[in-house]
Enzyme design. Structure first.
Site, PDB file in Angstrom:
ATOM      1  N   VAL A  39       0.471  -1.137   0.230  1.00 33.23           N
ATOM      2  CA  VAL A  39      -0.164  -0.043   0.270  1.00 33.23           C
ATOM      3  C   VAL A  39       0.797   1.310   0.414  1.00 33.23           C
ATOM      4  O   VAL A  39       2.113   1.287   0.513  1.00 33.23           O
ATOM      5  CB  VAL A  39      -1.002  -0.003   1.298  1.00 33.23           C
ATOM      6  CG1 VAL A  39      -2.194  -1.534   1.020  1.00 33.23           C
ATOM      7  CG2 VAL A  39      -0.492   0.142   2.935  1.00 33.23           C
ATOM      8  N   HIS A  40       0.204   2.207  -0.644  1.00 33.10           N
ATOM      9  CA  HIS A  40       0.756   3.434  -0.748  1.00 33.10           C
ATOM     10  C   HIS A  40       0.470   4.456  -0.972  1.00 33.10           C
ATOM     11  O   HIS A  40      -0.686   4.165  -1.541  1.00 33.10           O
ATOM     12  CB  HIS A  40       2.253   3.449  -2.112  1.00 33.10           C
ATOM     13  CG  HIS A  40       1.567   3.054  -2.594  1.00 33.10           C
ATOM     14  ND1 HIS A  40       1.470   1.574  -3.300  1.00 33.10           N
ATOM     15  CD2 HIS A  40       1.440   3.846  -4.302  1.00 33.10           C
ATOM     16  CE1 HIS A  40       1.316   1.515  -4.533  1.00 33.10           C
ATOM     17  NE2 HIS A  40       1.033   2.567  -4.766  1.00 33.10           N
ATOM     18  N   THR A  41       0.929   5.716  -0.741  1.00 35.31           N
ATOM     19  CA  THR A  41      -0.070   6.998  -0.781  1.00 35.31           C
ATOM     20  C   THR A  41       0.701   7.903  -2.392  1.00 35.31           C
ATOM     21  O   THR A  41       1.457   8.404  -1.859  1.00 35.31           O
ATOM     22  CB  THR A  41      -0.473   7.941  -0.003  1.00 35.31           C
ATOM     23  OG1 THR A  41      -1.571   7.016   0.989  1.00 35.31           O
ATOM     24  CG2 THR A  41      -1.626   9.163  -0.512  1.00 35.31           C
TER      25      THR A  41
END
Length: 197
Positions: free
Chosen positions: A123-125
């Site tokens: 996951v990452h933004t």
């Protein structure tokens, strides 16, 4: 034929493919290397880091990434989630201070391949600075994006902005050249309400 000058892409062409794949995740490999600038890691906190996107939509396109390898936000601890959120806020501050955008797009590709993410198991933004008039006929008519600043220059500007952040700790570098190490941010403990202890 469309041609866009993108000299920073030579690093991708000449890379060592063996370094790309440790358990299939560059987000796990890059922070373990002793080469923050080369890896484009501009800031680190206890549980996350900020990296420039090698294929930015706009100058300053970064990703805030939890250190722990997981494809599910729910798998992260409260401490990891809070640290990620605080690093996101610090990154937004650094983008404003270093690049002066008119706005910022924030996004996450959730749901794997259907969501369009190229790395779906970590996951990452994404944070993408935006300026009034930053799009023109090239992406609409020519199906071609134009990046107006080299990644190294963006790294320097964001590194300086992170170094000036109130939560930056340690040496931010000396002299005119930015250091090769990411800026370290340390967020204080909270009482659960978000207020510092």
């Amino acid at each position: 034929m469309d041609r866009i000058f993108a000299p920073w892409r030579i690093e991708w062409v000449e890379r060592d493919p063996a370094e790309d794949d440790v358990d299939g995740c560059p987000f796990c490999v890059l922070p373990e290397r002793d080469a923050d600038r080369e890896s484009r890691i501009v800031a680190r906190s206890d549980h996350a880091f900020v990296i420039l996107n090698n294929y930015p939509y706009n100058p300053g396109h970064v990703m805030v990434i939890p250190r722990r390898h997981t494809g599910e936000w729910a798998a992260l601890s409260d401490a990891e989630l809070l640290d990620h959120a605080r690093l996101k806020v610090a990154t937004i501050d650094a983008l404003h201070d270093g690049l002066g955008p008119d706005g910022i797009n924030a996004g996450e590709n959730l749901g794997g391949d259907a969501a369009g993410g190229s790395i779906e198991d970590h996951v990452h933004t994404h944070l993408v600075p935006r300026w009034r008039g930053d799009t023109n006929f090239m992406p609409v008519i020519g199906d071609t994006g134009v990046i107006v600043e080299a990644l190294e220059d963006t790294y320097d500007r964001l590194h300086a902005a992170f170094a000036g952040h109130p939560d930056a700790v340690g040496e931010a570098g000396d002299g005119d050249e930015p250091p090769d190490r990411a800026v370290r941010l340390a967020f204080g403990a909270t009482d659960g309400s978000g207020d510092a202890l």
